[in-house]
Every structure is written in C-alpha cells, then in structure tokens.
Design a protein around this motif. Structure first.
Motif, PDB file in Angstrom:
ATOM      1  N   ARG A  96       8.091   6.757   5.888  1.00 48.44           N
ATOM      2  CA  ARG A  96       8.022   8.034   6.392  1.00 48.44           C
ATOM      3  C   ARG A  96       7.982   9.071   5.589  1.00 48.44           C
ATOM      4  N   GLU A  97       8.501   9.347   4.432  1.00 49.65           N
ATOM      5  CA  GLU A  97       8.292  10.233   3.397  1.00 49.65           C
ATOM      6  C   GLU A  97       6.946  10.024   2.786  1.00 49.65           C
ATOM      7  N   THR A  98       6.415   8.911   2.667  1.00 46.53           N
ATOM      8  CA  THR A  98       5.185   8.731   2.270  1.00 46.53           C
ATOM      9  C   THR A  98       4.050   9.390   3.085  1.00 46.53           C
ATOM     10  N   TRP A  99       4.271   9.129   4.217  1.00 44.30           N
ATOM     11  CA  TRP A  99       3.517   9.877   5.412  1.00 44.30           C
ATOM     12  C   TRP A  99       3.415  11.284   5.315  1.00 44.30           C
ATOM     13  N   GLU A 100       4.634  11.709   5.079  1.00 44.67           N
ATOM     14  CA  GLU A 100       4.793  13.430   5.117  1.00 44.67           C
ATOM     15  C   GLU A 100       4.039  13.827   3.747  1.00 44.67           C
ATOM     16  N   LEU A 101       4.420  12.957   2.597  1.00 44.91           N
ATOM     17  CA  LEU A 101       4.046  13.538   1.380  1.00 44.91           C
ATOM     18  C   LEU A 101       2.403  13.316   1.144  1.00 44.91           C
ATOM     19  N   MET A 102       1.739  12.455   1.915  1.00 45.39           N
ATOM     20  CA  MET A 102       0.311  12.099   1.759  1.00 45.39           C
ATOM     21  C   MET A 102      -0.753  13.246   1.346  1.00 45.39           C
ATOM     22  N   SER A 128      -8.360   5.476  -8.293  1.00 44.33           N
ATOM     23  CA  SER A 128      -8.943   5.267  -6.963  1.00 44.33           C
ATOM     24  C   SER A 128      -8.066   4.185  -6.212  1.00 44.33           C
ATOM     25  N   MET A 129      -7.780   4.279  -4.887  1.00 46.70           N
ATOM     26  CA  MET A 129      -6.815   3.565  -4.224  1.00 46.70           C
ATOM     27  C   MET A 129      -7.588   2.970  -3.111  1.00 46.70           C
ATOM     28  N   ILE A 130      -7.429   1.573  -2.911  1.00 44.10           N
ATOM     29  CA  ILE A 130      -7.934   0.926  -1.459  1.00 44.10           C
ATOM     30  C   ILE A 130      -6.809   0.384  -0.683  1.00 44.10           C
ATOM     31  N   LEU A 131      -6.544   1.126   0.337  1.00 50.47           N
ATOM     32  CA  LEU A 131      -5.224   1.017   1.244  1.00 50.47           C
ATOM     33  C   LEU A 131      -5.503   0.195   2.475  1.00 50.47           C
ATOM     34  N   LEU A 132      -5.008  -1.104   2.309  1.00 53.34           N
ATOM     35  CA  LEU A 132      -5.338  -2.059   3.551  1.00 53.34           C
ATOM     36  C   LEU A 132      -4.135  -1.708   4.430  1.00 53.34           C
ATOM     37  N   ASP A 133      -4.701  -1.132   5.585  1.00 53.73           N
ATOM     38  CA  ASP A 133      -3.778  -1.046   6.651  1.00 53.73           C
ATOM     39  C   ASP A 133      -2.067  -0.674   6.273  1.00 53.73           C
ATOM     40  N   PRO A 134      -2.015   0.029   5.048  1.00 53.61           N
ATOM     41  CA  PRO A 134      -0.691   0.531   4.638  1.00 53.61           C
ATOM     42  C   PRO A 134       0.477   0.801   5.378  1.00 53.61           C
ATOM     43  N   MET A 135       1.486   0.508   5.486  1.00 54.52           N
ATOM     44  CA  MET A 135       2.683   0.814   6.138  1.00 54.52           C
ATOM     45  C   MET A 135       3.171   2.367   5.883  1.00 54.52           C
ATOM     46  N   ILE A 136       2.343   3.435   6.359  1.00 52.91           N
ATOM     47  CA  ILE A 136       2.577   4.827   6.001  1.00 52.91           C
ATOM     48  C   ILE A 136       2.711   5.271   7.228  1.00 52.91           C
ATOM     49  N   GLY A 146       0.758  -1.129  -0.091  1.00 50.19           N
ATOM     50  CA  GLY A 146      -0.047  -0.101  -0.004  1.00 50.19           C
ATOM     51  C   GLY A 146       1.028   1.165   0.088  1.00 50.19           C
ATOM     52  N   CYS A 147       2.064   1.171   0.615  1.00 51.96           N
ATOM     53  CA  CYS A 147       2.824   2.291   0.788  1.00 51.96           C
ATOM     54  C   CYS A 147       3.509   2.480  -0.522  1.00 51.96           C
ATOM     55  N   SER A 148       4.003   1.397  -1.169  1.00 50.26           N
ATOM     56  CA  SER A 148       4.574   1.352  -2.482  1.00 50.26           C
ATOM     57  C   SER A 148       3.868   2.325  -3.586  1.00 50.26           C
ATOM     58  N   ALA A 149       2.482   1.536  -3.550  1.00 53.55           N
ATOM     59  CA  ALA A 149       1.666   2.053  -4.530  1.00 53.55           C
ATOM     60  C   ALA A 149       1.384   3.396  -4.412  1.00 53.55           C
ATOM     61  N   THR A 150       1.040   3.965  -2.989  1.00 56.90           N
ATOM     62  CA  THR A 150       0.995   5.232  -2.701  1.00 56.90           C
ATOM     63  C   THR A 150       2.008   6.232  -3.349  1.00 56.90           C
ATOM     64  N   LEU A 151       3.226   5.783  -3.095  1.00 60.50           N
ATOM     65  CA  LEU A 151       4.413   6.523  -3.427  1.00 60.50           C
ATOM     66  C   LEU A 151       4.534   6.482  -4.888  1.00 60.50           C
ATOM     67  N   ALA A 152       4.169   5.646  -5.714  1.00 61.33           N
ATOM     68  CA  ALA A 152       4.044   5.626  -7.125  1.00 61.33           C
ATOM     69  C   ALA A 152       2.889   6.588  -7.517  1.00 61.33           C
ATOM     70  N   ALA A 153       1.771   6.537  -6.930  1.00 58.67           N
ATOM     71  CA  ALA A 153       0.706   7.653  -7.330  1.00 58.67           C
ATOM     72  C   ALA A 153       0.988   9.169  -7.027  1.00 58.67           C
ATOM     73  N   LEU A 154       1.799   9.336  -5.976  1.00 56.52           N
ATOM     74  CA  LEU A 154       2.357  10.851  -5.750  1.00 56.52           C
ATOM     75  C   LEU A 154       3.163  11.094  -6.780  1.00 56.52           C
ATOM     76  N   HIS A 155       3.784  10.505  -7.724  1.00 55.93           N
ATOM     77  CA  HIS A 155       4.701  10.960  -8.737  1.00 55.93           C
ATOM     78  C   HIS A 155       4.002  10.782 -10.183  1.00 55.93           C
ATOM     79  N   PHE A 156       2.950   9.835 -10.236  1.00 55.61           N
ATOM     80  CA  PHE A 156       2.275   9.706 -11.478  1.00 55.61           C
ATOM     81  C   PHE A 156       0.844   9.359 -11.492  1.00 55.61           C
ATOM     82  N   PRO A 157       0.006  10.507 -10.757  1.00 56.12           N
ATOM     83  CA  PRO A 157      -1.166  10.524 -10.431  1.00 56.12           C
ATOM     84  C   PRO A 157      -2.024  10.470 -11.433  1.00 56.12           C
ATOM     85  N   ALA A 158      -1.718  10.769 -12.658  1.00 52.11           N
ATOM     86  CA  ALA A 158      -2.638  10.420 -13.631  1.00 52.11           C
ATOM     87  C   ALA A 158      -3.127   9.032 -14.000  1.00 52.11           C
TER      88      ALA A 158
END
Length: 443
Positions: free
Chosen positions: A357-363, A264-272, A248-260
């Motif tokens: 930690r970076e993904t948490w800050e960038l969310m 939608s994202m379903i995040l199952l207790d992501p390690m963020i 979940g964290c990895s996919a979110t980090l990818a979405a932060l850089h390529f949002p287009a």
C-alpha cells in the motif's frame, strides 16, 4: 498485436502514511556461515552462461520483531471457500496486530542470509561493454530464484546485450529458506525484502563483470564504493530490474529510496495496490489456500505427477514446472521431498500488505529517470477481469517515462505461464532503450 492500457487517472485514496526507511546496520565481528543447503551448479544456460550460487548477510536489523511462527491449520478437503477466506483473514489480522503502530520492532538483529544466482557468459573472448547491462531478477511469493531460467533461455537466444544476470531470493524462499530455517520469524514486512535488495546492490554486487568465479560468500565492498553508488549509481554497470508480484513491489520500494542505482524497471504484475473491494476478498482466499498447501511427496517424480494433475500448475510452461520440481523442493531427511518455501512463511509474506500500500502511494514520486515497463496479464478469467480497473490505475501512478503491455496468454504468473512471450517483450525493450538493433531472429 500487443495491447496496453491508455492513461487512467487515479481515484482518490486515503493516505496510508508511509513509514520512514530503516537504515542498514553492519553486522559487527565474525559472521558464522551456516552449512550450505545446495551443491554447486554444474549445468549452464544454452551452453554459454555459467551458473553459480552465492550468499550474503541480509539487512540488519529486521523491521519486525522475532515472534513465534504460527502453526499451520490441519488440511481438509471439506473446507468451503468461505472457510478458506476466514483462515486467510485470521492470519492477516494477526499480522496486522504485530505492526499496528508502524514498524513492529526494528530490534531483531539475528543473522539471516540471502542467496542469489549469478549467470555470466563463460566465453573468455566475449567483450563486455563499458557500463553494459546487468539484469537483476526478483521472484514473486512462493517461488525460488531459479523460476526465471526458462525465460532466460528464450531471452538470451535473441538478445546479446546482457553482460551478467543476478537472480534474487528472499530470506524465506528456496535455498535462502533452508539457510535461515532456524531463525525465521513468525512475521515479515516486505520492507525487509526491499532493504535486503538495497543491501546487496549497494554493498555486495561486484564492481564489474568478472569472467572468473566468485566466492560463495560475496565480499562486502569498501565504504567508498558503497557511498558512491548511493549518490551516483554504478560506475561499471547499467542496472535493469525485472520483478514479479511481491518482487516487483520490493524492487520498486528499493528504487524509491536509492534511485541512482536503477536505469530501468520491468514490473510484471507487481503487487502494488491498496487492496480494496473484491481484490481484498481474493487475497484472503489466496492466503487461506496457501495455508492448506500440500508440502511433502514421496519423490520428485511423484510431486511432478501431482502438479501436472492440478489446474493451477498444469497452466505452467513444462520447463518452468520442471525447474520448480528440481529447485523448489528438497530431500527432507525422511526419504521424502518437501517444499523449500514452507507454506506458513509463504502465507505470512502474503498477509503483510502494508508495504504494498505504501509503495502504491509513493509511486508518483519515483525518479522519472527510471524508465518503467509494466507487463500485465490478459487471460480471460474472473481474477484478471476483477483486476482490470486496478491495473489501469496502477500502471499510470507515475505517468512519465512509462509504458505498459498486456500478455493475453497469461494470468498473474507471467514468468511461469508465458516465458517465451515475456522474453520477447524484454528483448524488444532492451534493444529499443539501449540503442542496439535486435537480431533478425524472433522467438
């Protein structure tokens, strides 16, 4: 009735100074394909969805240097909880030293591979919608791409909206680990899993859903298509991502850089998270325990009996446990079976927390057009109680276009313990968001 956490503002945290994205570089020349460690799947899901396994070159270069893989400590039943925490902390500190000045390299260009499973309706009369739903699944640490199949069986029985499913596998997990075992480094940054995911979505996921079979090594798309995807997203797909834990964290980090790319994202207790206080001590223990994992059994049935006797594994849905035995183990050449995901590499993943930690800050900067559904554990135990405040803050790091739901029957391993409840939540979300009434049947 499902429950959820009300809006909770974030307490002040010191910036971790997120690092810049490392661009992808194309592997030049002929790519030597390694011997494949898997046989083609001959089974299917529900008699309807064909299953096939494919490979792609992983992102190049890696953001960590190629360093020797640490040795596992000797297993012992005499270690105390304090001893186990110490093992975990030692590995975390060793990994931190590799990247204390930002990325530790970015110069390792050895070829690695990612495996991915594809599930597609084999009914040639099935009609796919224009920009129909593609579900992209990303596993947690220690598990393979097949871990989702029990959830998928429940989901596909009640939701007819999904045209195609792809299940991802990180380079040191499952069949990917077997492909890469000679080239894996003794360090790993979660950023590389995010870069690998972006590499697949931008350069290798086929343009449209094809009923016909695809080559095992997927073809790289023309630069014009890849460029268009980065700017405007998919021309023929609506991408829904479900990611668990590390995934979940990895996919979110990818979405932060390529949002287009993402609808939608379903995040199952992501390690963020920022990993402070009691959670930090718990992480140390989990990593130390991983280093001491058993990794060989005389047979799959012996492994299954062993797992069933373990409080950790016995909490799983029996079908998920069977999948783990069938797809998480391999014949190691000595007459035994072993874990495809080696404990040292699982522990290395767990010990590298900077990208989390970076993904948490960038969310809070994640594109608000990407709807978020957070799914959290609610089982009554010490670990879940310890995490409650962190859950409350995490799910509201980006308040707009976001909701959350708690599964009372589950601990952190939601796809393993509660696949039926998870499938119903996903089905309800897809039916609500994508405008088609759910079938009358419920799980």
């Amino acid at each position: 009735m499902p429950s959820s956490f009300p809006y909770t503002p974030t307490t002040h945290r010191t910036s971790v100074k997120p690092r810049p994205w490392v661009p992808l570089k194309y592997h030049e020349g002929h790519l030597e394909i390694p011997p494949l460690p898997f046989k083609p799947r001959t089974d299917n899901l529900l008699g309807v969805y064909n299953i096939s396994t494919h490979i792609i070159p992983a992102a190049n270069p890696r953001v960590t240097q190629n360093i020797p893989v640490p040795e596992l400590p000797p297993r012992s039943s005499k270690r105390t909880e304090s001893d186990i925490k110490k093992l975990g902390l030692e590995l975390i500190e060793q990994q931190d030293r590799q990247g204390e000045h930002g990325y530790s390299g970015g110069t390792d260009e050895r070829l690695l591979w990612n495996c991915v499973n594809r599930y597609v309706n084999k009914d040639r009369e099935a009609k796919y919608r224009t920009k129909g739903i593609t579900l992209f699944l990303v596993h947690g640490t220690g598990f393979s791409k097949e871990v989702w199949e029990t959830t998928l069986c429940y989901l596909l029985a009640v939701c007819g909206l999904i045209d195609e499913i792809w299940s991802w596998e990180s380079v040191q997990h499952g069949d990917s680990a077997l492909l890469n075992r000679q080239n894996l480094s003794g360090s790993f940054d979660w950023t590389d899993n995010a870069r690998d995911i972006a590499n697949f979505l931008i350069h290798y996921m086929p343009e449209g859903v094809e009923r016909s079979s695809l080559p095992i090594q997927l073809h790289r798309l023309p630069a014009s298509i890849s460029g268009s995807r980065q700017r405007s997203g998919f021309s023929s797909r609506t991408l829904v991502v479900a990611g668990h834990s590390f995934g979940g964290c990895s996919a979110t980090l990818a979405a932060l850089h390529f949002p287009a790319l993402f609808s939608s994202m379903i995040l199952l207790d992501p390690m963020i998270d920022t990993f402070a206080g009691s959670l930090w001590e718990h992480i140390q223990f989990v990593i130390g325990r991983t280093l001491l994992r058993r990794q060989h059994w005389p047979s799959r049935e012996d492994a299954l009996r062993s797992f069933k006797s373990s409080p950790f594994f016995s909490a799983w849905h029996p079908n998920v446990l069977r999948l783990y035995v069938d797809h998480g183990l391999y014949e190691d050449g000595s007459g035994r079976v072993g874990l495809k995901t080696h404990p040292i590499h699982e522990a290395i993943v767990g010990a590298n927390l900077q990208a989390s930690r970076e993904t948490w800050e960038l969310m809070e900067k994640l594109d608000e057009n990407i709807e978020l559904l957070w799914i959290l554990p609610g089982k009554e135990n010490r670990e879940v109680s310890m995490m409650e405040q962190a859950f409350k803050e995490r799910v509201w790091r980006r308040p707009a276009n976001s909701s959350n739901i708690i599964i009372k029957s589950s601990d952190h391993l939601i796809p393993h313990e509660s696949p039926e409840a998870l499938a119903q939540i996903i089905a309800d979300f897809l039916h609500r968001k994508y405008g088609v009434s759910p079938r009358q049947s419920k799980l």
